[in-house]
Design an enzyme around this catalytic site. Structure first.
Site, mmCIF file in Angstrom:
data_model
loop_
_atom_site.group_PDB
_atom_site.id
_atom_site.type_symbol
_atom_site.label_atom_id
_atom_site.label_comp_id
_atom_site.label_asym_id
_atom_site.label_seq_id
_atom_site.Cartn_x
_atom_site.Cartn_y
_atom_site.Cartn_z
ATOM 1 C CB CYS A 1 1.422 9.205 10.729
ATOM 2 S SG CYS A 1 2.696 10.344 10.940
ATOM 3 C CG ASP A 2 -2.007 8.293 12.154
ATOM 4 O OD1 ASP A 2 -1.422 7.322 12.015
ATOM 5 O OD2 ASP A 2 -2.349 9.089 13.185
ATOM 6 C CB CYS B 1 0.882 12.586 12.132
ATOM 7 S SG CYS B 1 2.080 12.264 10.708
#
Ligand code: NAP
Length: 313
Positions: A139-140, A136
């Site tokens: 997200c990261d 992701c």
């Protein structure tokens, strides 16, 4: 002999959408039963820091966030089953939901079984989860500021992730197993035009190398046309090879698209069977965020409440 009980609402799956549906239906006095499933808490349980969930200005650990979701939902009377649903019968009402522990007959069902990111499945891969391997970018990506990373895949997710990562990373190398992107033309063109993105065609990742701290430092590549191999230094590996919706037990029972995602009616959570609702990643091929999943869980709960009321329950 296993027990049979009745419930107004059964929720299958315990990620952000499932817990939010539980919170709302519990607060509507519907006393929901939630099945936590194979991976209680869903995909956030395999994430470390979550920085994009509103309300947590300092960020929050994925498992901690899910624990908070659970505490909030159970505070209002959600009944939790730490089990996996093994079968359903939606052909007549009340709906039948089966697990190892018994059978629940439910007036309404909310499906929030989520989707699972696909990984390559190479030996030793799991040891690099949260240590350089991610599925992701949204997200990261932030954690890879100024670093060189690779994105595996050639579909819309891969090009979207690659484009997104160029905001943070000094270089993004896409590794694609064919000589043509699968992604839609307009999204593919964005990646092709992005000077921070290099694409390695006809190439697959065959292995990982870690540094002294166990974090990714390089991958092995193989050109499947020429057979040439190389070790490419990289600090991050993003999987963009698709997701698998967790819908096996609903095959033939609910309408799905060709990839197996449940089809919900526009702007609501109704599935093809009246009284069965779906929310979260199991029906979302576009956004796939914890916050959008939670929002759709709220929608499903409100849809259920209104539908039950209309049925005279
Ligand atoms: P996808 O379209 O199935 O693409 C998966 C990609 O990964 C393909 O390029 C595939 O290669 C590659 N791949 C699969 N397994 C692999 C393996 N084992 N090793 C190496 N490569 C592998 O999945 P997706 O990109 O996640 O998209 C899923 C759906 O969501 C699509 O309908 C897509 O349009 C939609 N989506 C839309 C948006 C948007 O509109 N903003 C964003 C993301 C996704 P091949 O090409 O060789 O098969």
């Amino acid at each position: 002999m296993s027990a049979t009980e009745n419930a107004r609402v059964v929720i299958i799956g315990s990620g952000p959408s499932g817990w939010t549906a539980a919170l709302y239906t519990a607060r509507a006095n519907l006393e929901p039963i939630i099945y936590e499933g194979l991976q209680p808490g869903g995909q956030l349980m395999i994430t470390t820091e979550v920085e994009n969930f509103p309300g947590f200005p300092e960020g929050v650990q994925g498992p901690q966030l899910m624990q908070l979701f659970k505490e909030q939902a159970t505070r209002f009377g959600t009944r939790v089953r730490s089990e996996t649903v093994t079968g359903v019968d939606f052909s007549k009402r009340p709906f039948r939901v089966e697990s190892e522990g018994g059978v629940v007959l439910a007036d309404a069902v909310i499906i929030s079984t989520g989707a699972t990111a696909r990984y390559l499945g190479l030996p030793g891969e799991k040891a690099f989860y949260n240590k350089g391997i991610s599925a992701c970018a949204t997200c990261d990506g932030f954690f890879f500021r100024g670093k060189e990373v690779i994105v595996i895949g050639g579909g819309d997710s891969a090009v979207e992730e690659a484009n997104f990562l160029t905001r943070f990373c000094s270089k993004v190398t896409m590794i694609h197993r064919r000589d043509e992107l699968r992604a839609s033309k307009i999204m593919a063109q964005r990646a092709l035009d992005n000077e921070k993105i290099e694409i390695r065609w006809n190439t697959v990742v065959t292995g990982y190398h870690g540094d002294a701290n166990g974090a990714i430092r390089a991958v092995d590549l193989e050109n499947i046309e020429t057979g040439a191999t190389e070790e490419l230094p990289t600090q991050g590996v993003f999987m963009g090879i698709g997701h698998k919706p967790n819908t096996e037990i609903f095959v033939g029972k609910l309408e799905m698209d060709e990839a197996g995602y449940l089809i919900t009616k526009p702007d609501c959570s109704y599935t093809s069977v009246e009284g069965v609702f779906a929310c979260g990643d199991v029906q979302d091929t576009v956004y796939r965020q914890a916050i959008t999943a939670a929002g759709s869980g709220c929608m499903a709960a409100i849809d259920v409440e209104r539908w039950l009321e209309a049925q005279g329950h």
